[in-house]
Enzyme design. Sequence first.
Site, mmCIF file in Angstrom:
data_model
loop_
_atom_site.group_PDB
_atom_site.id
_atom_site.type_symbol
_atom_site.label_atom_id
_atom_site.label_comp_id
_atom_site.label_asym_id
_atom_site.label_seq_id
_atom_site.Cartn_x
_atom_site.Cartn_y
_atom_site.Cartn_z
ATOM 1 N N SER A 103 43.852 17.651 25.091
ATOM 2 C CA SER A 103 44.959 16.697 25.084
ATOM 3 C C SER A 103 44.969 15.773 23.876
ATOM 4 O O SER A 103 46.019 15.212 23.543
ATOM 5 C CB SER A 103 44.922 15.850 26.361
ATOM 6 O OG SER A 103 45.171 16.627 27.499
ATOM 7 N N GLU A 122 53.310 9.342 31.418
ATOM 8 C CA GLU A 122 52.499 10.550 31.612
ATOM 9 C C GLU A 122 52.162 10.779 33.079
ATOM 10 O O GLU A 122 51.658 9.876 33.755
ATOM 11 C CB GLU A 122 51.186 10.446 30.830
ATOM 12 C CG GLU A 122 50.341 11.717 30.953
ATOM 13 C CD GLU A 122 48.849 11.496 30.745
ATOM 14 O OE1 GLU A 122 48.159 12.491 30.446
ATOM 15 O OE2 GLU A 122 48.370 10.356 30.881
#
Length: 499
Positions: free
Chosen positions: A113, A332
Amino acid sequence: MNIHTAPLTALLFSMLNQTAAGTPLETAEFWQKNGKDSLHAAEQLTANQRFAKNVILFVGDGMGISTVTAARILEGQGKPNHRGGEENQLEFERFPYVALSKTYGANQQTPDSAPTMSAIITGVKTNEGVLSVSSEVNRKEKDLNVVNRYQVKTLLEQAEQHGLSTGVVTTARLTHATPAACYAHTSERDWESDAQLPADTAIGDIARQLVNFGYGNGLEVALGGGRSMFLPASQADPEDEGKTGGRKDGLDLTRQWLKQYPKAAYVYDKAGFDAVDPETTEHLLGLFERSHMEYEYDRPSDRGGEPSLSQMTEKAIDLLAKNPKGYFLMVEAGRIDLAHHAGNAFRALTDTIELSNAVRTAVNKTDAADTLIVVTADHSHTFTIAGYPERGNPILGLVKHPGAKNFALDKNGQPYTTLGYANGPGYRGPGKRPDLRSLDSAHPDFLQEAAVPLELETHAAEDVAIYATGPKAYLFHGVQEQSYIYQVMAHALQFKPGR
């Protein structure tokens, strides 16, 4: 929890075996009309070529296309009068513009990520494990001068420089890789607090970089988990009895937040969150767990109470929208990724559905004429949908072929699920597979089977989707490098790269 019973699976089968009144027959005429209606809608599309006042970026961490598909079906199968669930659409799937994003990093074929979110938020692809610095920086580089020399400006930092308000919302720790890439520059994504920093580096830990954010008038909204990264080890946690903060330097960064910003608020539970008035609050820090926030399914049982991703999105927009110049907000759904790593499809999919709900909240609270909304993923997972199940087969259930009375069987005479993983903790071993007819594969704690035994399931390398609506959304087309996402958002806000 006992997963050796099958009430959820049985309920789903019961629901699907009932013919809902008013459900259309899928005749040839039905599909011809469906196609013509879609074509007509496409012909009516007019590209919004205006620039954007606001940009909202939603990131489903680990939300590959198979995750979107399975979540779409799961949500659809819970609705009345569905035709099987496959025809359902998540909120962001209704957006008019879709593209594909190539997720590889500068030194990774299958990425993590840190470089993927760095590419999305800075326009620069970089190395494994580093945040918002270019690929000249090696992971765990300790020289602050090197990190500073090669740091690349984020869209959030640019927004603050241009007088916009900014916010970061996540269900993971606020110091985790995806949210951290928005505001921090470091050679190691795991340096979340000073407790993880090497003794011989002057690089600031990620939590301190959030609170000491030096652009504009600082972050207006920061909501998520990770409370232990902000509190000293000498301080008792306000929610979890017997637990303390994790910082070794004695700093209470929540107190610093309140001291340095006028009209600031810090909250750690649902009651405090609900009490925040966006009209009178200028800077809001919310830390709802010591580590990551709860999965959406588990959230109602949290001791201190937690807001949902939708609720955090709504509060953030209400606070940021006061700025007449506009805002940039990153939201997110961080726990989609963590559920996949655990081999737990149920929680990955229900958190994806909650992301869809948060997107719907944003769509309803903003004006499509001036707000660009982008929904994407940083990377995918080894999550699969397979086995030739019949239409409407429960997505969390065992495979049953069209028209068959019994479940499909593998070469060893055992049934198998539609959902699975290429690797991960769900590996049962050769000759050790249980008879899944005795288990409830729809149970929230069920781990889908994996082909390769690993402690944690891994990311996958295939492209992920980008969905967009609003000003300049039409620029999302074709197959693009992940760094292109930044270019469109920056262009929509009339920012030049790095300025």
